[in-house]
Enzyme design. Structure first.
Site, PDB file in Angstrom:
ATOM      1  CE  LYS A 160      23.862  87.230  91.630  1.00  0.00           C
ATOM      2  NZ  LYS A 160      23.795  85.944  91.018  1.00  0.00           N
ATOM      3  CE1 TYR A 198      27.317  85.363  92.269  1.00  0.00           C
ATOM      4  CE2 TYR A 198      28.739  85.207  90.355  1.00  0.00           C
ATOM      5  CZ  TYR A 198      27.477  85.311  90.896  1.00  0.00           C
ATOM      6  OH  TYR A 198      26.398  85.378  90.066  1.00  0.00           O
ATOM      7  CD  GLU A 217      20.843  85.703  92.963  1.00  0.00           C
ATOM      8  OE1 GLU A 217      20.649  86.762  92.339  1.00  0.00           O
ATOM      9  OE2 GLU A 217      21.305  84.684  92.433  1.00  0.00           O
ATOM     10  CG  ASP A 218      20.234  81.567  94.524  1.00  0.00           C
ATOM     11  OD1 ASP A 218      20.041  81.610  93.297  1.00  0.00           O
ATOM     12  OD2 ASP A 218      21.349  81.337  95.020  1.00  0.00           O
ATOM     13  CG  ASP A 227      18.230  82.938  90.568  1.00  0.00           C
ATOM     14  OD1 ASP A 227      19.406  82.602  90.629  1.00  0.00           O
ATOM     15  OD2 ASP A 227      17.617  83.453  91.531  1.00  0.00           O
ATOM     16  CG  ASN A 247      23.730  84.815  85.913  1.00  0.00           C
ATOM     17  OD1 ASN A 247      24.111  84.005  85.081  1.00  0.00           O
ATOM     18  ND2 ASN A 247      22.528  84.767  86.447  1.00  0.00           N
ATOM     19  CB  ALA A 261      18.184  78.153  84.826  1.00  0.00           C
ATOM     20  CG  ASN A 321      26.869  76.616  87.659  1.00  0.00           C
ATOM     21  OD1 ASN A 321      27.860  76.453  86.992  1.00  0.00           O
ATOM     22  ND2 ASN A 321      26.064  77.656  87.531  1.00  0.00           N
ATOM     23  CB  ALA A 352      11.721  72.754  80.904  1.00  0.00           C
ATOM     24  N   GLY A 353      13.464  73.960  83.976  1.00  0.00           N
ATOM     25  CA  GLY A 353      13.165  74.506  85.306  1.00  0.00           C
ATOM     26  C   GLY A 353      13.231  76.017  85.263  1.00  0.00           C
TER      27      GLY A 353
HETATM   28  P1  NAD Z   1      15.518  73.773  88.557  1.00  0.00           P
HETATM   29  O1  NAD Z   1      15.500  72.698  89.550  1.00  0.00           O
HETATM   30  O2  NAD Z   1      14.441  74.804  88.584  1.00  0.00           O
HETATM   31  O3  NAD Z   1      15.517  73.139  87.087  1.00  0.00           O
HETATM   32  C1  NAD Z   1      16.119  71.920  86.724  1.00  0.00           C
HETATM   33  C2  NAD Z   1      15.166  71.251  85.776  1.00  0.00           C
HETATM   34  O4  NAD Z   1      15.817  70.108  85.217  1.00  0.00           O
HETATM   35  C3  NAD Z   1      13.899  70.766  86.499  1.00  0.00           C
HETATM   36  O5  NAD Z   1      12.743  71.215  85.827  1.00  0.00           O
HETATM   37  C4  NAD Z   1      14.038  69.266  86.443  1.00  0.00           C
HETATM   38  O6  NAD Z   1      12.789  68.595  86.357  1.00  0.00           O
HETATM   39  C5  NAD Z   1      14.850  69.077  85.152  1.00  0.00           C
HETATM   40  N1  NAD Z   1      15.485  67.770  85.084  1.00  0.00           N
HETATM   41  C6  NAD Z   1      15.978  67.026  86.101  1.00  0.00           C
HETATM   42  N2  NAD Z   1      16.408  65.851  85.628  1.00  0.00           N
HETATM   43  C7  NAD Z   1      16.185  65.849  84.302  1.00  0.00           C
HETATM   44  C8  NAD Z   1      16.418  64.906  83.274  1.00  0.00           C
HETATM   45  N3  NAD Z   1      16.961  63.711  83.532  1.00  0.00           N
HETATM   46  N4  NAD Z   1      16.077  65.241  82.025  1.00  0.00           N
HETATM   47  C9  NAD Z   1      15.541  66.447  81.737  1.00  0.00           C
HETATM   48  N5  NAD Z   1      15.276  67.372  82.681  1.00  0.00           N
HETATM   49  C10 NAD Z   1      15.604  67.086  83.941  1.00  0.00           C
HETATM   50  O7  NAD Z   1      16.949  74.447  88.671  1.00  0.00           O
HETATM   51  P2  NAD Z   1      17.417  75.796  87.931  1.00  0.00           P
HETATM   52  O8  NAD Z   1      17.412  76.902  88.883  1.00  0.00           O
HETATM   53  O9  NAD Z   1      16.669  75.915  86.653  1.00  0.00           O
HETATM   54  O10 NAD Z   1      18.930  75.466  87.634  1.00  0.00           O
HETATM   55  C11 NAD Z   1      19.270  74.415  86.750  1.00  0.00           C
HETATM   56  C12 NAD Z   1      20.777  74.417  86.527  1.00  0.00           C
HETATM   57  O11 NAD Z   1      21.143  75.572  85.781  1.00  0.00           O
HETATM   58  C13 NAD Z   1      21.570  74.474  87.838  1.00  0.00           C
HETATM   59  O12 NAD Z   1      22.605  73.532  87.778  1.00  0.00           O
HETATM   60  C14 NAD Z   1      22.094  75.870  87.879  1.00  0.00           C
HETATM   61  O13 NAD Z   1      23.333  75.939  88.536  1.00  0.00           O
HETATM   62  C15 NAD Z   1      22.249  76.192  86.405  1.00  0.00           C
HETATM   63  N6  NAD Z   1      22.231  77.642  86.147  1.00  0.00           N
HETATM   64  C16 NAD Z   1      23.257  78.194  85.454  1.00  0.00           C
HETATM   65  C17 NAD Z   1      23.286  79.557  85.218  1.00  0.00           C
HETATM   66  C18 NAD Z   1      24.399  80.172  84.433  1.00  0.00           C
HETATM   67  O14 NAD Z   1      25.221  79.479  83.919  1.00  0.00           O
HETATM   68  N7  NAD Z   1      24.486  81.472  84.289  1.00  0.00           N
HETATM   69  C19 NAD Z   1      22.271  80.368  85.717  1.00  0.00           C
HETATM   70  C20 NAD Z   1      21.202  79.774  86.410  1.00  0.00           C
HETATM   71  C21 NAD Z   1      21.197  78.404  86.613  1.00  0.00           C
END
Ligand code: NAD
Length: 569
Positions: A179, A108, A250-251, A274, A468, A310, A423, A307-308
């Protein structure tokens, strides 16, 4: 699909099949390799096809473990394990379950990330279904071509938003496979009742489109009505073939993830890891912060950087948890400060999506704040104005939580909680070693990727991983147990509470926020029980089970890797 049947007589399970010889050694669900008994070797024309010694599963596991150790690169270990699954399913899971903590990162995250990137180059064996848009008119036929008849859980992706590495086209097909391995290894879901599906709608990844080896649909991603029509057709076919199945999304890319979940969550039992799984495990970590610091939930202030999908999903889930715990929605939302590429989300910023919009602050709230050169409210400014108790990173921006940011936060809070969740490892907003040093050891940490413990001033800091895998297997089996119609907010909240309660029971004086993967099997059962009970309490169960019998039922249904006796027939 009718090559073999599993029979149960007087509590003893056997495999009934007419297959003989090589077929039994090549079908991974049937192959026992050197563990075929002498009687089975005679009955099924295997005598002479195997070395003399009849081995136990445990002896086979020991050999495989040594072979696994022989590979040095994580990616090669991932290939070795996948090859093992290609020829012997029971042996694969026995090896994984016995060495869960060591091996999960290779089947994974993070190792699966490399496998995804190399998919077209390293492709050897198909697994699950590849449902491609050009074949859309054969939707039902494709689903009928699955290997196993009865399916309880499907994990599906279109590969647009893979881990932290974005659009990976057909490479994303490795994700549902991985998964589902976790569903089986941690959640005891029978692997022959699972189905990984990749929906091929093209890719916008230029490198892939230009790669002559690429084996997916070589064109830009479908959008708009064509995409929606394809998903609609897929979901209705799944619903028709497997009423009651859990459809785990997923993803998908950020927008599609929300759209699909929103559109189908009341039409088919749906779960998006996610969004919801990440939210549940992070909400559990937040509840642990409350337990450890004794600062109630309604006095926590949470800054989320990135603020994406996740980040907003986490905000939403924690917010729902707050509401379930009795805080009003308005009050709950007021405890969040979300920051994206253009700084703090404040009204007036263009292009906020619907999820971000819910969390924007008003202009009067920030009237006395200092803007940076670009006219935005930076992370540092937000920290110094808000004095948050919790800082969460989901931006993928390595090093964004620098010494200035962390020391500013620590100035105002006795025990700040910092969660760099991005990540893979190199994307983490801060590394635990720095966090501990910059706060003089007064910090609570949960990370996205696994990190080693930190030794600081003779004290050992265990680093919790916001994985997760600690949440989704339990949520899934809980929902499947009651054949829930939908997954409700209460079910997700119950999962977060179950995880943080477990942590407060086993955590003792430790400052870890979450259990470890070593606890994941035990935890999956506890989470499943809580989720199933919430499903019953919310009246969304479609089969009647006495709440007091849930534990027994979970134990009874829990699939464990072991060889069954063969009967000819
Ligand atoms: P995403 O692309 O949807 O979100 C990333 C966000 O960060 C975007 O909105 C982007 O505009 C913003 N961003 C980029 N540069 C920036 C900056 N300089 N300042 C502020 N914001 C900025 O991706 P996602 O799916 O939301 O994933 C984001 C991260 O979270 C990934 O690295 C993912 O691996 C991690 N994640 C971790 C877990 C966990 O730990 N369980 C679960 C899900 C996602």
């Amino acid at each position: 699909m009718d090559e073999y049947k599993i029979q149960c007589t007087d509590g003893i399970y056997t495999i009934e099949t007419k297959l003989i010889g090589k077929a039994l050694l090549t079908i991974p669900q049937l192959n026992k390799g050197t563990a075929f008994t002498m009687k089975e070797r005679m009955d099924f024309k295997l005598i002479g096809k195997l070395p003399l010694k009849v081995e136990t599963l445990s002896e086979q596991v020991n050999r495989c473990y040594l072979q696994f150790k022989g590979y040095k690169q994580p990616y090669k270990k991932n290939i070795f394990l996948n090859n093992l699954l290609n020829y012997n399913q029971v042996l694969f899971y026995a090896l994984i379950v016995e060495n869960l903590v060591e091996m999960l990162p290779y089947i994974y995250t993070p190792a699966v990330g490399s496998a995804v990137k190399e998919f077209s180059h390293e492709f050897r064996m198909p697994r699950g279904l590849y449902i491609s848009y050009p074949d859309m008119n054969f939707m039902d036929t494709m689903i009928d071509n699955r290997t196993n008849e009865d399916i309880d859980v499907i994990v599906v992706t279109d590969g647009e938003g893979v881990l932290g590495i974005g659009d990976q086209g057909i490479g994303g097909a490795d994700i549902p496979v991985a998964k589902l391995m976790v569903y089986t290894a941690c959640g005891g879901v029978d692997p022959s009742r699972t189905l990984p599906i990749f929906l091929d709608v093209g890719t916008n990844n230029k490198d892939l489109l230009e790669d002559p080896m690429y084996i997916g649909w070589r064109r830009e991603r479908l959008t708009g009505d064509l995409y929606d029509e394809f998903i609609e057709k897929f979901v209705s076919s799944v619903k028709k073939k497997f009423p009651g199945v859990l459809l785990h999304w997923e993803d998908f890319g950020r927008e599609k993830a929300y759209e699909n979940l929103h559109k189908y969550k009341d039409k088919i039992l749906s779960f998006n890891d996610d969004i919801q799984g990440t939210g549940v495990i992070t909400a559990a970590a937040v509840l642990s912060v409350v337990n450890i610091t004794r600062v109630p939930l309604n006095q926590q202030k949470i800054v989320i950087f990135g603020a994406g999908a996740a980040g907003t999903g986490i905000a939403e889930q924690i917010c729902k948890a707050m509401i379930q715990s009795g805080i009003s929605e308005k009050k709950a939302r007021s405890l969040f400060y979300l920051i994206d590429k253009n700084g703090l989300l404040v009204s007036g910023i263009d292009d906020l999506n619907a999820m971000q919009d819910k969390y924007k602050r008003t202009k009067p709230e920030v009237v006395n704040w200092n803007k940076n050169k670009s006219g935005e409210y930076s992370l540092l400014e937000t920290i110094s104005q808000v004095k948050p108790t919790i800082l969460i990173g989901t931006s993928g921006v390595s090093g964004a939580f620098n010494k200035k940011v962390i020391t500013e936060m620590a100035k105002h809070v006795e025990m700040p909680a910092v969660m760099p969740l991005s990540n893979p490892t190199y994307c983490a907003e801060v590394v635990p070693e720095d966090l501990v040093a910059w706060t003089n050891g007064n910090v609570l940490i949960a990370t996205g990727s696994p990190f080693p413990n930190v030794i600081y001033k003779d004290r050992n800091y265990e680093i919790s991983q916001c994985n997760n895998a600690l949440a989704f297997p339990g949520i899934g089996i809980g929902a499947m147990l009651t054949k829930s119609k939908v997954i409700t907010d209460n079910m997700l909240y119950a999962a977060s509470i179950a995880i943080s309660d477990y942590m407060s029971r086993v955590g003792g004086s430790n400052v870890s926020l979450l259990p470890t993967i070593a606890d994941s099997i035990k935890l999956a059962k506890i989470v499943a029980r809580a989720v199933a009970a919430a499903s019953i309490n919310d009246n969304v169960n479609t089969i009647n089970i006495d709440i007091n019998n849930l534990e027994k039922k979970i134990e009874k249904d829990f699939w464990i890797p072991r060889y069954l006796q063969y009967e000819f027939g």
